[in-house]
Scaffold this motif. Structure first.
Motif, PDB file in Angstrom:
ATOM      1  N   LEU A 205       0.839  -1.280  -0.052  1.00 14.87           N
ATOM      2  CA  LEU A 205       0.047  -0.042  -0.026  1.00 14.87           C
ATOM      3  C   LEU A 205       0.795   1.308  -0.113  1.00 14.87           C
ATOM      4  O   LEU A 205       0.617   2.332  -0.661  1.00 14.87           O
ATOM      5  N   ALA A 206       2.055   1.217   0.945  1.00 11.01           N
ATOM      6  CA  ALA A 206       2.739   2.448   0.892  1.00 11.01           C
ATOM      7  C   ALA A 206       4.038   2.260  -0.464  1.00 11.01           C
ATOM      8  O   ALA A 206       4.821   3.355  -0.479  1.00 11.01           O
ATOM      9  N   LYS A 207       3.732   1.388  -1.261  1.00 16.67           N
ATOM     10  CA  LYS A 207       4.744   1.484  -2.218  1.00 16.67           C
ATOM     11  C   LYS A 207       6.295   1.257  -1.858  1.00 16.67           C
ATOM     12  O   LYS A 207       7.000   1.917  -2.419  1.00 16.67           O
ATOM     13  N   VAL A 208       6.379   0.347  -0.993  1.00 12.34           N
ATOM     14  CA  VAL A 208       7.795   0.281  -0.495  1.00 12.34           C
ATOM     15  C   VAL A 208       8.621  -0.457  -1.364  1.00 12.34           C
ATOM     16  O   VAL A 208       8.317  -1.260  -2.227  1.00 12.34           O
ATOM     17  N   GLN A 209       9.755   0.287  -1.566  1.00 12.99           N
ATOM     18  CA  GLN A 209      10.602  -0.283  -2.837  1.00 12.99           C
ATOM     19  C   GLN A 209      10.961  -1.538  -2.823  1.00 12.99           C
ATOM     20  O   GLN A 209      10.978  -2.123  -3.939  1.00 12.99           O
ATOM     21  N   GLN A 210      11.478  -2.054  -1.571  1.00 11.57           N
ATOM     22  CA  GLN A 210      11.936  -3.423  -1.622  1.00 11.57           C
ATOM     23  C   GLN A 210      11.128  -4.152  -0.402  1.00 11.57           C
ATOM     24  O   GLN A 210      11.007  -3.672   0.572  1.00 11.57           O
ATOM     25  N   ILE A 211      10.564  -5.380  -0.796  1.00  9.32           N
ATOM     26  CA  ILE A 211      10.096  -6.305   0.049  1.00  9.32           C
ATOM     27  C   ILE A 211      10.541  -7.755   0.131  1.00  9.32           C
ATOM     28  O   ILE A 211      10.706  -8.160  -0.717  1.00  9.32           O
ATOM     29  N   SER A 212      11.205  -7.854   1.377  1.00  8.77           N
ATOM     30  CA  SER A 212      11.866  -9.387   1.488  1.00  8.77           C
ATOM     31  C   SER A 212      11.428 -10.275   2.794  1.00  8.77           C
ATOM     32  O   SER A 212      11.500  -9.391   3.725  1.00  8.77           O
ATOM     33  N   PHE A 213      10.797 -11.327   2.376  1.00  8.72           N
ATOM     34  CA  PHE A 213      10.155 -12.106   3.856  1.00  8.72           C
ATOM     35  C   PHE A 213      10.440 -13.480   3.488  1.00  8.72           C
ATOM     36  O   PHE A 213      10.054 -13.989   2.353  1.00  8.72           O
ATOM     37  N   SER A 214      10.407 -14.302   4.509  1.00 14.34           N
ATOM     38  CA  SER A 214       9.980 -15.685   4.565  1.00 14.34           C
ATOM     39  C   SER A 214       8.879 -15.933   5.563  1.00 14.34           C
ATOM     40  O   SER A 214       8.997 -15.540   6.679  1.00 14.34           O
ATOM     41  N   ALA A 359       2.865 -14.412  -3.492  1.00 14.26           N
ATOM     42  CA  ALA A 359       3.904 -13.778  -4.597  1.00 14.26           C
ATOM     43  C   ALA A 359       2.914 -13.132  -5.542  1.00 14.26           C
ATOM     44  O   ALA A 359       3.476 -11.874  -6.193  1.00 14.26           O
ATOM     45  N   LEU A 360       1.807 -13.843  -5.814  1.00 12.59           N
ATOM     46  CA  LEU A 360       0.925 -13.221  -7.024  1.00 12.59           C
ATOM     47  C   LEU A 360       0.239 -12.044  -6.617  1.00 12.59           C
ATOM     48  O   LEU A 360      -0.164 -11.163  -7.318  1.00 12.59           O
ATOM     49  N   TYR A 361       0.015 -11.916  -5.362  1.00 12.06           N
ATOM     50  CA  TYR A 361      -0.773 -10.886  -4.621  1.00 12.06           C
ATOM     51  C   TYR A 361       0.312  -9.494  -4.847  1.00 12.06           C
ATOM     52  O   TYR A 361      -0.024  -8.554  -5.338  1.00 12.06           O
ATOM     53  N   LEU A 362       1.607  -9.859  -4.631  1.00  8.21           N
ATOM     54  CA  LEU A 362       2.498  -8.939  -4.848  1.00  8.21           C
ATOM     55  C   LEU A 362       2.501  -8.262  -6.352  1.00  8.21           C
ATOM     56  O   LEU A 362       2.940  -6.968  -6.773  1.00  8.21           O
ATOM     57  N   GLY A 366       2.067  -4.641  -8.617  1.00 12.19           N
ATOM     58  CA  GLY A 366       3.124  -3.626  -9.515  1.00 12.19           C
ATOM     59  C   GLY A 366       4.392  -4.067  -9.176  1.00 12.19           C
ATOM     60  O   GLY A 366       5.497  -3.511  -9.800  1.00 12.19           O
ATOM     61  N   TYR A 367       4.538  -5.119  -8.119  1.00 13.36           N
ATOM     62  CA  TYR A 367       6.031  -5.544  -8.008  1.00 13.36           C
ATOM     63  C   TYR A 367       6.422  -6.741  -9.024  1.00 13.36           C
ATOM     64  O   TYR A 367       5.718  -7.422  -9.493  1.00 13.36           O
ATOM     65  N   GLN A 368       8.020  -6.282  -9.135  1.00  8.99           N
ATOM     66  CA  GLN A 368       8.699  -7.716  -9.776  1.00  8.99           C
ATOM     67  C   GLN A 368       9.021  -8.501  -8.566  1.00  8.99           C
ATOM     68  O   GLN A 368       9.566  -8.315  -7.394  1.00  8.99           O
ATOM     69  N   VAL A 369       8.640  -9.986  -8.787  1.00 11.75           N
ATOM     70  CA  VAL A 369       8.755 -10.790  -7.706  1.00 11.75           C
ATOM     71  C   VAL A 369       9.392 -12.273  -7.836  1.00 11.75           C
ATOM     72  O   VAL A 369       9.374 -12.847  -9.080  1.00 11.75           O
ATOM     73  N   SER A 370      10.326 -12.584  -7.189  1.00  4.91           N
ATOM     74  CA  SER A 370      10.613 -14.037  -7.397  1.00  4.91           C
ATOM     75  C   SER A 370      10.667 -14.572  -5.891  1.00  4.91           C
ATOM     76  O   SER A 370      10.417 -14.090  -4.878  1.00  4.91           O
ATOM     77  N   VAL A 371      10.672 -16.069  -6.262  1.00  2.00           N
ATOM     78  CA  VAL A 371      10.444 -16.831  -5.017  1.00  2.00           C
ATOM     79  C   VAL A 371      11.664 -17.913  -5.021  1.00  2.00           C
ATOM     80  O   VAL A 371      11.942 -18.507  -6.001  1.00  2.00           O
ATOM     81  N   ARG A 382      11.140 -23.844   7.005  1.00  2.00           N
ATOM     82  CA  ARG A 382      10.706 -22.744   6.328  1.00  2.00           C
ATOM     83  C   ARG A 382      11.674 -21.852   5.685  1.00  2.00           C
ATOM     84  O   ARG A 382      12.261 -20.768   6.196  1.00  2.00           O
ATOM     85  N   ASN A 383      12.120 -22.488   4.269  1.00  2.00           N
ATOM     86  CA  ASN A 383      13.337 -21.661   4.020  1.00  2.00           C
ATOM     87  C   ASN A 383      13.041 -21.174   2.473  1.00  2.00           C
ATOM     88  O   ASN A 383      13.794 -20.915   1.584  1.00  2.00           O
ATOM     89  N   ILE A 384      11.713 -20.734   2.373  1.00  2.00           N
ATOM     90  CA  ILE A 384      11.369 -20.144   1.038  1.00  2.00           C
ATOM     91  C   ILE A 384      11.441 -18.463   1.342  1.00  2.00           C
ATOM     92  O   ILE A 384      10.909 -17.930   2.408  1.00  2.00           O
ATOM     93  N   LEU A 385      11.929 -17.635   0.414  1.00  2.00           N
ATOM     94  CA  LEU A 385      12.194 -16.376   0.439  1.00  2.00           C
ATOM     95  C   LEU A 385      11.404 -15.624  -0.728  1.00  2.00           C
ATOM     96  O   LEU A 385      11.582 -16.140  -1.811  1.00  2.00           O
ATOM     97  N   ILE A 386      10.527 -14.675  -0.413  1.00  2.00           N
ATOM     98  CA  ILE A 386       9.947 -14.017  -1.459  1.00  2.00           C
ATOM     99  C   ILE A 386      10.522 -12.468  -1.671  1.00  2.00           C
ATOM    100  O   ILE A 386      10.671 -11.875  -0.559  1.00  2.00           O
ATOM    101  N   LEU A 387      11.026 -12.126  -2.731  1.00  2.00           N
ATOM    102  CA  LEU A 387      11.613 -11.088  -3.006  1.00  2.00           C
ATOM    103  C   LEU A 387      10.775 -10.060  -3.931  1.00  2.00           C
ATOM    104  O   LEU A 387      10.457 -10.680  -4.842  1.00  2.00           O
ATOM    105  N   ALA A 388      10.382  -9.036  -3.460  1.00  2.00           N
ATOM    106  CA  ALA A 388       9.648  -8.106  -4.494  1.00  2.00           C
ATOM    107  C   ALA A 388      10.183  -6.788  -4.363  1.00  2.00           C
ATOM    108  O   ALA A 388      10.758  -6.070  -3.324  1.00  2.00           O
ATOM    109  N   SER A 389      10.334  -6.223  -5.813  1.00  7.53           N
ATOM    110  CA  SER A 389      10.979  -4.819  -5.718  1.00  7.53           C
ATOM    111  C   SER A 389       9.928  -4.004  -6.667  1.00  7.53           C
ATOM    112  O   SER A 389       9.427  -4.482  -7.881  1.00  7.53           O
ATOM    113  N   ILE A 390       9.817  -2.822  -6.526  1.00  5.61           N
ATOM    114  CA  ILE A 390       9.206  -1.684  -7.509  1.00  5.61           C
ATOM    115  C   ILE A 390       9.965  -0.612  -7.874  1.00  5.61           C
ATOM    116  O   ILE A 390      10.996  -0.259  -6.964  1.00  5.61           O
ATOM    117  N   HIS A 391       9.819  -0.449  -9.136  1.00  5.38           N
ATOM    118  CA  HIS A 391      10.862   0.930  -9.574  1.00  5.38           C
ATOM    119  C   HIS A 391      10.014   2.069 -10.319  1.00  5.38           C
ATOM    120  O   HIS A 391       8.995   1.808 -10.766  1.00  5.38           O
TER     121      HIS A 391
END
Length: 391
Positions: A205-214, A359-362, A366-371, A382-391
């Protein structure tokens, strides 16, 4: 394959095979799949344990009896993250137990190399934030529910000269919008269920530039009926409940043998008491009894039954043959273990389905997402990392 294509294929496969995983083992007194009865009953307890501890062997063993398992294994295969390792001074690991520190190192190594301000979600004492601050993050703001952990984390950061500050907040109840802005990197390692979902929603919602979470513990702080996050997952006809979401967590790093022995006794006694309860009430369905201090399982089966009967407001007959019901419990545990073994074929698939929904939600936002996988399963399943970035 795109994330959406992977999701649709996995969703279809889980739907076709839900008879094998969308059930409760305690409900059955016998193996519920006729074509699997002989093969499951032919397994020794040691073979069941060995298969349960090796997901690839589990796929291979059941592939001749259950269709689609080759495809299932492929759909659950996720690429490894690129790790850029840092050498840390000894004091960074103060207060962090061995395996946890290894997890943190791998998680941080898999993150984009950024000097942006960091928001650390559900931070505990801020171990992750300290490592990011050491790596050059311009500022780390750590959000944590428990005030005592905030104080301990703040003290450590000050002693170590790290640019960190803590805020105490109940992220499910308090106004948290103030914590998020576009120019930051929002991180969360193993925030449970509704905690990481709130994090995702607010960060996007805040359009945070980088989101990284497991993500972790998908059922906690959520409604019993799973509410899909992405528009893609909302199209699914799968109806998941907490029971199904807990299945995703049932791959564990091998527990010490002492704990395994207690678990075995607990399950046998709970199932034995259930048989006793059914004989008194004439009910046919399983009824759980509350969690209890594990010390009770070093006492006697009779004393456990007395405790459980009190909790269920049942009077036990004087003539109760406790040995008979304990034997029933031991026999039922063997059946339960074998039903759970079949369910566990699909445990990683449920987790990947849930991760892809996130990942699909992000992506929708408008984010580019990798899993990716950020560490070996031996450190944490619990070793899965979701990386999302917006430019």
């Amino acid at each position: 394959m795109t994330l959406a294509e992977q999701f649709f294929a996995l969703d279809s496969l889980l739907l076709r095979n839900r008879q094998y995983w969308q059930c409760t083992a305690f409900d059955f007194d016998a193996i519920p799949w006729p074509k699997l009865q002989e093969v499951l009953n032919g397994l020794s307890d040691d073979q069941v344990t060995a298969l349960d501890n090796d997901q690839s062997q589990l796929y291979q063993f059941f592939s001749q009896y259950i269709n689609d398992l080759g495809e299932l294994a492929n759909l659950c295969e996720l690429p490894g993250a690129e790790l850029n390792r840092t050498d840390y001074p000894f004091w960074i690991s103060n207060g962090i137990k061995g395996r946890k520190f290894d997890q943190l190192q791998d998680f941080v190594s898999a993150l984009p190399n950024t000097k942006q301000p960091v928001l650390e979600w559900c931070a505990g004492k801020g171990h992750l934030g300290r490592m990011l601050a050491f790596n050059g993050a311009s500022d780390v703001h750590s959000i944590e529910l428990q005030q005592c952990l905030c104080e301990q984390g703040q003290k450590s950061a000050q002693q170590q000269g790290l640019a960190m500050h803590f805020s105490q907040a109940d992220v499910l109840k308090d106004d948290i919008t103030q914590f998020f802005n576009a120019d930051m990197h929002a991180v969360a390692l193993h925030a449970c269920g509704g905690l990481h979902q709130t994090f995702m929603r607010q960060a996007s919602l805040a359009k945070v530039q980088q989101i990284s979470f497991s993500p972790c513990c998908y059922h906690l702080f959520t409604a019993n009926e799973y509410l899909a996050m992405s528009e893609v997952a909302k199209q699914s006809t799968l109806k998941l409940t907490h029971r199904d979401l807990k299945l995703a967590l049932q791959e564990t790093v091998t527990a010490p043998s002492r704990l395994e022995k207690v678990r075995k006794t607990e399950l046998e006694w709970r199932l034995g008491f259930d048989a006793l309860r059914k004989s008194i009430t004439n009910e046919s369905h399983y009824v759980s009894v509350p969690s209890v201090n594990k010390a009770i399982f070093s006492d006697t089966f009779k004393s456990f039954c007395a405790w459980a009967a009190e909790k269920k407001d049942i009077t036990l007959p004087q003539s109760t043959d406790y040995n008979k019901f304990l034997e029933v419990g031991q026999a039922r545990k063997k059946i339960t273990d074998r039903i759970e073994l079949v369910r566990h074929v699909f445990r990683r698939a449920i987790e990947v389905w849930l991760v892809l929904d996130r990942a699909l939600y992000l992506q929708q936002q408008g984010y580019q997402v990798s899993v990716n996988i950020f560490c070996e399963k031996q450190l944490t399943p619990r070793n899965i990392l979701i990386l999302a970035s917006i430019h």
